[in-house]
Design a protein around this motif. Structure first.
Motif, PDB file in Angstrom:
ATOM      1  N   GLU A  24      27.619   8.637  26.940  1.00  0.00           N
ATOM      2  CA  GLU A  24      26.955   7.466  27.529  1.00  0.00           C
ATOM      3  C   GLU A  24      28.010   6.585  28.166  1.00  0.00           C
ATOM      4  O   GLU A  24      29.006   6.251  27.524  1.00  0.00           O
ATOM      5  CB  GLU A  24      26.202   6.708  26.431  1.00  0.00           C
ATOM      6  CG  GLU A  24      25.727   5.332  26.771  1.00  0.00           C
ATOM      7  CD  GLU A  24      24.672   5.289  27.853  1.00  0.00           C
ATOM      8  OE1 GLU A  24      24.912   4.599  28.873  1.00  0.00           O
ATOM      9  OE2 GLU A  24      23.624   5.936  27.700  1.00  0.00           O
ATOM     10  N   ARG A  64      26.101   2.887  24.145  1.00  0.00           N
ATOM     11  CA  ARG A  64      26.791   3.877  23.310  1.00  0.00           C
ATOM     12  C   ARG A  64      26.876   3.381  21.871  1.00  0.00           C
ATOM     13  O   ARG A  64      26.636   4.125  20.922  1.00  0.00           O
ATOM     14  CB  ARG A  64      28.187   4.152  23.895  1.00  0.00           C
ATOM     15  CG  ARG A  64      28.837   5.400  23.375  1.00  0.00           C
ATOM     16  CD  ARG A  64      30.048   5.835  24.195  1.00  0.00           C
ATOM     17  NE  ARG A  64      31.048   4.799  24.378  1.00  0.00           N
ATOM     18  CZ  ARG A  64      31.459   4.344  25.562  1.00  0.00           C
ATOM     19  NH1 ARG A  64      30.964   4.835  26.684  1.00  0.00           N
ATOM     20  NH2 ARG A  64      32.377   3.409  25.643  1.00  0.00           N
ATOM     21  N   ASN A  66      23.372   3.480  20.277  1.00  0.00           N
ATOM     22  CA  ASN A  66      23.072   4.870  19.924  1.00  0.00           C
ATOM     23  C   ASN A  66      23.795   5.274  18.643  1.00  0.00           C
ATOM     24  O   ASN A  66      23.204   5.888  17.745  1.00  0.00           O
ATOM     25  CB  ASN A  66      23.468   5.820  21.054  1.00  0.00           C
ATOM     26  CG  ASN A  66      22.580   5.719  22.274  1.00  0.00           C
ATOM     27  OD1 ASN A  66      21.534   5.078  22.250  1.00  0.00           O
ATOM     28  ND2 ASN A  66      23.010   6.330  23.358  1.00  0.00           N
ATOM     29  N   ARG A  67      25.069   4.934  18.554  1.00  0.00           N
ATOM     30  CA  ARG A  67      25.865   5.273  17.363  1.00  0.00           C
ATOM     31  C   ARG A  67      25.241   4.662  16.111  1.00  0.00           C
ATOM     32  O   ARG A  67      25.053   5.329  15.096  1.00  0.00           O
ATOM     33  CB  ARG A  67      27.311   4.795  17.515  1.00  0.00           C
ATOM     34  CG  ARG A  67      28.203   5.201  16.317  1.00  0.00           C
ATOM     35  CD  ARG A  67      29.551   4.491  16.331  1.00  0.00           C
ATOM     36  NE  ARG A  67      29.426   3.063  16.130  1.00  0.00           N
ATOM     37  CZ  ARG A  67      29.177   2.479  14.945  1.00  0.00           C
ATOM     38  NH1 ARG A  67      29.008   3.209  13.862  1.00  0.00           N
ATOM     39  NH2 ARG A  67      29.082   1.175  14.847  1.00  0.00           N
ATOM     40  N   ILE A 117      21.862   6.368  15.207  1.00  0.00           N
ATOM     41  CA  ILE A 117      22.049   7.716  14.665  1.00  0.00           C
ATOM     42  C   ILE A 117      22.591   7.654  13.248  1.00  0.00           C
ATOM     43  O   ILE A 117      22.118   8.367  12.359  1.00  0.00           O
ATOM     44  CB  ILE A 117      22.969   8.548  15.586  1.00  0.00           C
ATOM     45  CG1 ILE A 117      22.273   8.826  16.928  1.00  0.00           C
ATOM     46  CG2 ILE A 117      23.382   9.865  14.914  1.00  0.00           C
ATOM     47  CD1 ILE A 117      23.181   9.336  18.022  1.00  0.00           C
ATOM     48  N   PHE A 156      23.707  13.661  22.178  1.00  0.00           N
ATOM     49  CA  PHE A 156      22.855  12.705  22.873  1.00  0.00           C
ATOM     50  C   PHE A 156      23.541  12.419  24.192  1.00  0.00           C
ATOM     51  O   PHE A 156      24.725  12.071  24.206  1.00  0.00           O
ATOM     52  CB  PHE A 156      22.715  11.405  22.068  1.00  0.00           C
ATOM     53  CG  PHE A 156      21.714  11.507  20.953  1.00  0.00           C
ATOM     54  CD1 PHE A 156      20.450  10.954  21.098  1.00  0.00           C
ATOM     55  CD2 PHE A 156      22.027  12.146  19.778  1.00  0.00           C
ATOM     56  CE1 PHE A 156      19.516  11.046  20.082  1.00  0.00           C
ATOM     57  CE2 PHE A 156      21.109  12.245  18.748  1.00  0.00           C
ATOM     58  CZ  PHE A 156      19.844  11.689  18.902  1.00  0.00           C
ATOM     59  N   ASP A 197      23.292  10.722  28.260  1.00  0.00           N
ATOM     60  CA  ASP A 197      22.699   9.976  29.360  1.00  0.00           C
ATOM     61  C   ASP A 197      22.673  10.872  30.596  1.00  0.00           C
ATOM     62  O   ASP A 197      23.358  11.891  30.648  1.00  0.00           O
ATOM     63  CB  ASP A 197      23.543   8.722  29.611  1.00  0.00           C
ATOM     64  CG  ASP A 197      22.896   7.739  30.570  1.00  0.00           C
ATOM     65  OD1 ASP A 197      21.696   7.886  30.874  1.00  0.00           O
ATOM     66  OD2 ASP A 197      23.596   6.813  31.019  1.00  0.00           O
ATOM     67  N   VAL A 252      18.985  10.866  26.556  1.00  0.00           N
ATOM     68  CA  VAL A 252      18.628   9.465  26.334  1.00  0.00           C
ATOM     69  C   VAL A 252      18.992   8.736  27.618  1.00  0.00           C
ATOM     70  O   VAL A 252      20.165   8.518  27.900  1.00  0.00           O
ATOM     71  CB  VAL A 252      19.387   8.860  25.131  1.00  0.00           C
ATOM     72  CG1 VAL A 252      18.965   7.413  24.910  1.00  0.00           C
ATOM     73  CG2 VAL A 252      19.151   9.680  23.872  1.00  0.00           C
ATOM     74  N   LYS A 288      14.972   5.111  28.065  1.00  0.00           N
ATOM     75  CA  LYS A 288      15.409   3.749  27.759  1.00  0.00           C
ATOM     76  C   LYS A 288      14.415   2.775  28.381  1.00  0.00           C
ATOM     77  O   LYS A 288      13.898   3.057  29.455  1.00  0.00           O
ATOM     78  CB  LYS A 288      16.793   3.491  28.350  1.00  0.00           C
ATOM     79  CG  LYS A 288      17.899   4.353  27.804  1.00  0.00           C
ATOM     80  CD  LYS A 288      19.168   4.075  28.591  1.00  0.00           C
ATOM     81  CE  LYS A 288      20.305   4.990  28.191  1.00  0.00           C
ATOM     82  NZ  LYS A 288      21.473   4.830  29.058  1.00  0.00           N
ATOM     83  N   MET A 314      14.020   7.119  17.989  1.00  0.00           N
ATOM     84  CA  MET A 314      15.188   7.973  17.769  1.00  0.00           C
ATOM     85  C   MET A 314      15.142   8.596  16.374  1.00  0.00           C
ATOM     86  O   MET A 314      15.454   9.773  16.204  1.00  0.00           O
ATOM     87  CB  MET A 314      16.490   7.202  17.963  1.00  0.00           C
ATOM     88  CG  MET A 314      17.714   8.119  17.885  1.00  0.00           C
ATOM     89  SD  MET A 314      19.247   7.295  18.273  1.00  0.00           S
ATOM     90  CE  MET A 314      19.161   7.265  20.046  1.00  0.00           C
TER      91      MET A 314
END
Length: 171
Positions: free
Chosen positions: A2, A8, A11-12, A15, A46, A48, A75, A98, A105
């Protein structure tokens, strides 16, 4: 993979909130991401779509061309059918648009975990087992009708009869 540092990080965090999943690496573009995939060998990526240097479509094409055994979840903000079809044709496990929620998720990761647990050690598979795998965790609660094989139906029932009974009960 990403390019936006804030996304990013979100997302981290999302997850890592789901038990059983951990981040082994992050990348800001497709070139860096592809290199990390080759060295870190993750189970799942994952990714982008719109990124500098190498976009997600080209990165995914390279992953597939090189037969790298990694699952990919897209994503992205890309919502045009051309891009979506391109990505789906390249075999992503899921496509998340998004903006998205943690719950979206989380559901994808839980479905992915169930899928991986079901396929561990499978050599050969029946059509019914494949159909169940292809539904990726979808169930009756999500509005999907559950189908049974003809061998599982009670004596005297056939598929058409079962469908009529289920439709009647739904109404």
């Amino acid at each position: 993979i990403e390019d936006d540092p804030m996304v990013r990080e979100v997302n981290r965090q999302f997850i890592e909130r789901v038990n059983g999943f951990e981040i082994v690496g992050m990348a800001a573009n497709g070139v860096e991401g592809f290199e990390k995939i080759c060295t870190l060998k993750p189970d799942l990526v994952f990714m982008d779509i719109f990124m500098p240097e190498q976009n997600g479509v080209d990165t995914l094409r390279k992953i597939r061309k090189d037969n790298i055994p990694v699952d990919v979840i897209s994503v992205t903000a890309a919502n045009d059918m051309s891009t979506i079809q391109n990505i789906l044709h390249l075999g992503v496990y899921d496509y998340i648009m998004k903006p998205f929620t943690f719950e979206r998720m989380e559901q994808t990761l839980q479905n992915y975990r169930q899928f991986k647990q079901k396929v561990i050690g499978i050599q050969d598979i029946t059509q019914q087992e494949l159909d169940e795998l292809m539904r990726k965790g979808q169930s009756e609660q999500q509005g999907e009708t559950v189908h049974y094989s003809l061998t599982e139906l009670p004596k005297g029932f056939n598929r058409a009869t079962l469908d009529k009974v289920l439709n009647f009960l739904k109404e």
